[in-house]
Design a protein around this motif. Structure first.
Motif, mmCIF file in Angstrom:
data_model
loop_
_atom_site.group_PDB
_atom_site.id
_atom_site.type_symbol
_atom_site.label_atom_id
_atom_site.label_comp_id
_atom_site.label_asym_id
_atom_site.label_seq_id
_atom_site.Cartn_x
_atom_site.Cartn_y
_atom_site.Cartn_z
ATOM 1 N N ALA A 23 0.839 -1.193 0.000
ATOM 2 C CA ALA A 23 0.000 0.000 0.000
ATOM 3 C C ALA A 23 0.875 1.243 0.000
ATOM 4 O O ALA A 23 1.808 1.349 0.800
ATOM 5 N N ASP A 73 -3.502 -1.730 -8.589
ATOM 6 C CA ASP A 73 -4.798 -1.075 -8.605
ATOM 7 C C ASP A 73 -4.554 0.379 -8.243
ATOM 8 O O ASP A 73 -4.378 0.708 -7.060
ATOM 9 N N LYS A 76 -6.727 2.034 -5.679
ATOM 10 C CA LYS A 76 -6.489 1.655 -4.282
ATOM 11 C C LYS A 76 -5.060 1.925 -3.839
ATOM 12 O O LYS A 76 -4.684 1.574 -2.719
ATOM 13 N N THR A 78 -2.330 0.474 -4.563
ATOM 14 C CA THR A 78 -1.768 -0.785 -4.090
ATOM 15 C C THR A 78 -1.192 -1.587 -5.264
ATOM 16 O O THR A 78 -1.774 -1.620 -6.351
#
Length: 123
Positions: A23, A73, A76, A78
């Motif tokens: 992340a 993604d 996101k 991530t």
């Protein structure tokens, strides 16, 4: 600045699977190519997989080609590393990294690194 936090590591038997996540926070994630690297005990850090900013291009080390899949993604913030058919030789600390372009990331020229997540594959 970009902060990277890996997760998803653990202990798995040979032949098993794991999915690592990384992340990102800070600057716009989609501006960075991303990569996964690993460092096994007593060995140098090595490139595992890389992905371009859009996700359209991916690159893999020969040792993981066909077994690992990198994806991202951008909504996101991530990046993922899906690992199948794990082998004891895959045991290492896995790091994600961010860089300007994927060619540089593949060659280890990165701007930011995460702290790493341990993957242990038992035989």
């Amino acid at each position: 600045q970009v902060q990277l936090v890996e997760s998803g590591g653990g202990l798995v038997q040979a032949g098993g699977s794991l999915r690592l996540s990384c992340a990102a926070s800070g600057r716009t994630f989609s501006l960075y190519a991303m990569g996964w690297f690993r460092r096994a005990p007593g060995k140098e850090r090595e490139f595992v997989a890389g992905i371009s900013r859009s996700g359209g291009r991916t690159y893999y080390a020969d040792s993981v080609k066909g077994r690992f899949t990198i994806s991202r993604d951008n909504a996101k913030n991530t990046v993922y590393l899906q690992m199948f058919s794990l082998e004891p030789e895959d045991t290492a600390v896995y790091y994600c990294a961010a860089g300007a372009i994927v060619f540089e990331v593949v060659n280890g020229r990165t701007d930011y690194w995460g702290q790493g997540t341990q993957v242990t594959v038992s035989s």
